[in-house]
Write an enzyme that holds these catalytic residues in place. Structure first.
Site, mmCIF file in Angstrom:
data_model
loop_
_atom_site.group_PDB
_atom_site.id
_atom_site.type_symbol
_atom_site.label_atom_id
_atom_site.label_comp_id
_atom_site.label_asym_id
_atom_site.label_seq_id
_atom_site.Cartn_x
_atom_site.Cartn_y
_atom_site.Cartn_z
ATOM 1 N N ASP A 13 103.702 -116.977 13.746
ATOM 2 C CA ASP A 13 102.899 -117.259 14.951
ATOM 3 C C ASP A 13 103.028 -118.668 15.554
ATOM 4 O O ASP A 13 103.032 -119.659 14.821
ATOM 5 C CB ASP A 13 101.398 -117.131 14.643
ATOM 6 C CG ASP A 13 101.037 -115.901 13.865
ATOM 7 O OD1 ASP A 13 101.905 -115.091 13.567
ATOM 8 O OD2 ASP A 13 99.842 -115.771 13.547
ATOM 9 N N GLU A 33 93.824 -109.848 14.991
ATOM 10 C CA GLU A 33 94.316 -111.192 14.673
ATOM 11 C C GLU A 33 94.473 -112.005 15.966
ATOM 12 O O GLU A 33 94.525 -111.456 17.067
ATOM 13 C CB GLU A 33 95.673 -111.094 13.955
ATOM 14 C CG GLU A 33 95.590 -110.327 12.630
ATOM 15 C CD GLU A 33 96.875 -110.353 11.805
ATOM 16 O OE1 GLU A 33 96.783 -110.614 10.604
ATOM 17 O OE2 GLU A 33 97.954 -110.088 12.345
#
Ligand code: FRU
Length: 491
Positions: free
Chosen positions: A29, A211
């Site tokens: 990420d 998420e």
């Protein structure tokens, strides 16, 4: 920049030439995206010792234009509270935290601590939120001694804090996810947080864990109307299997978020755009989004050797009302054009059923762009090994398909050889743009300037050198302003 100028390693097979990748080892990420002191900071989930996921650090890079990047030393290392999972960063202009001074305001990073030992032992509360600050524009970081700043005894997947300044209430608002919903907190100093509300237990897609949330405000294009957007990544349960990012359009009143819509919306229908969030503190309040160009289904197995995975192109987010629907648009930032070398434009006219081939040595580092009013065609990018990436627009079914089953290496994991589908049922009448950006091991397709988007990885064994266009519309197919351009390398 000097170091990057000799960057031989950027010529490795499948290495992205105009997308951000780490120099070596594992990345997932994007984190801590903040603009400060003329620099766009990009932090990222990083494991410096292997090309598979491991104990997470925050890697770091900076850019002046969001296109060319400079690698920086690792910003945050795991400590006794755990690995450093995803999170955000803000410029604390008024020094509300007291970590700096008004003359030298701190950058504050807000992230998740993940205690792997505790998780293994079967206990809850193994994820908590911590903060760290920098007084030298992100060169060095100090973790707050009062960490963690948020924890919850009963929680399990409790992570990915994204912080923004909320002007009307003069407070920081933090959004995080707790397994199957989002929670909102407020603070006056970034250290003490109060739970305000939650959203989403019964809304949106729930095929997997929630998420990487993001909450922000945007103006509807061409009006003064404001809408709030909540981004939520979800894994698994994405629109074409595995990881995906959904969005909600609605309102946030400083306390609670309410969604206008009941249907499920995706930022990007491709298989490989995950955990994306936006920059904070960007001039003109633009919302610039970057996602991780992979999918947890196969992220650890893709066929690269020295590093793993890339970020998407930076994309500007906007809201447009198209027909009766408010749509979240994502489209590459304008700066991308500075590395695109334009070629003479070409008009292509195809009679019913006909095919035309275009040869170009650099499709694997290219932009293909045209405008058309026709809604039935097939584009095949081919190489001499008979591998092909097939993009199909099927106007009868209102579907766009990205078929990578024969695109090259696909057998490293069973889900990779897929045909991703995207409904395009709100495409306006008349001419619209199709823009395709291909970069060694990825393709990004933007239809109608980012109304419909698909991002996918691919691993051809040879460069694609032919683009075959087939007219499946039953009448004359016209592509206006057809361009095939080489995109420059950024390293
Ligand atoms: C999303 C994610 C986050 C987490 C991080 C761990 O891809 O699972 O929820 O913080 O990756 O690396």
């Amino acid at each position: 920049m000097a170091e990057n100028a000799k960057a031989e390693y950027y010529l490795e097979p499948y290495r992205s030439q105009f997308h951000f990748t780490p120099k070596k080892m594992w990345m997932n990420d994007p984190n801590g995206m903040v603009y400060s002191d003329d620099n766009y900071h990009l932090f990222y989930q990083y494991y410096p010792e292997d090309i598979v996921w491991g104990p997470m650090h925050w890697g770091h890079a900076t850019s002046k234009d969001l296109i060319h990047w400079e690698h920086r030393p690792i910003a945050l290392y795991p400590d006794k509270l755990g690995y450093i999972f995803s999170g955000s960063a803000v410029l604390d202009k008024e020094n509300t935290s007291g970590f700096g001074t008004e003359d030298n305001p701190p950058l504050v990073a807000i992230f998740t601590y993940h205690d792997a030992e505790m998780k293994k032992s079967g206990k809850n509360n193994f994820e908590t939120q911590g903060i760290a600050y920098s007084l030298d524009n992100a060169d060095t970081w100090t973790k707050y001694e009062g960490n963690p700043v948020i924890s919850d005894e009963n929680s399990t997947d409790f992570r990915d804090p994204k912080v923004m300044w909320h002007e009307p209430s003069q407070k920081w608002i933090l959004t995080l996810v707790a397994s199957d919903h989002a929670q909102f907190y407020s603070s006056e100093n970034l250290k003490e947080w109060k739970l305000l509300s939650e959203f989403g237990k019964n809304r949106g897609a729930h095929g997997g864990v929630w998420e990487c949330p993001d909450l922000f405000k945007l103006k509807v294009e061409g009006t003064d109307e404001e809408k709030w957007i909540l981004l939520i990544s979800i894994n698994p349960g994405g629109p074409n299997g595995g990881s995906g990012t959904q969005y909600f359009i609605g309102d946030f009143n400083g306390n609670t978020f309410t969604a206008d819509q009941n249907d499920i919306r995706w930022v990007d229908w491709g298989t490989d755009n995950y955990a994306g969030v936006t920059y904070s503190n960007v001039p003109n309040d633009e919302k610039i989004f970057i996602g991780w160009m992979s999918n947890w289904q196969y992220a650890n197995k893709t066929p690269t050797e020295k590093w793993r995975s890339a970020m998407t192109l930076p994309r500007k987010l906007s809201i447009k009302k198209i027909g009766e629907t408010y749509e979240l648009i994502n489209y590459p930032i304008k700066n991308l054009e500075t590395i695109i070398n334009g070629q003479p434009q070409k008009k292509i006219k195809l009679v019913e059923g006909a095919r035309e081939s275009i040869d170009f040595d650099h499709f694997n580092q290219s932009e293909v762009r045209f405008a058309t009013a026709v809604k039935n065609f097939v584009l095949r990018f081919k190489n001499e090994k008979n591998e092909e990436l097939v993009l199909t627009l099927d106007g009868e079914k209102d579907l766009f398909l990205l078929d990578r089953t024969q695109s090259g290496q696909t057998d490293f994991q069973k889900d990779f050889a897929s045909v991703a589908k995207m409904p395009v049922d709100n495409l306006p009448e008349g001419e619209y743009e199709v823009r395709i950006l291909m970069d060694r091991s990825s393709v990004e397709v933007f239809i109608n300037q980012g109304q419909y988007v698909m991002t996918a990885q691919l691993f051809p064994n040879k460069d694609y050198r032919t683009l075959e266009i087939e007219n499946t519309s039953g009448h004359l197919l016209k592509f206006n302003d057809f361009e095939v351009n080489r995109v420059g390398r950024i390293w």
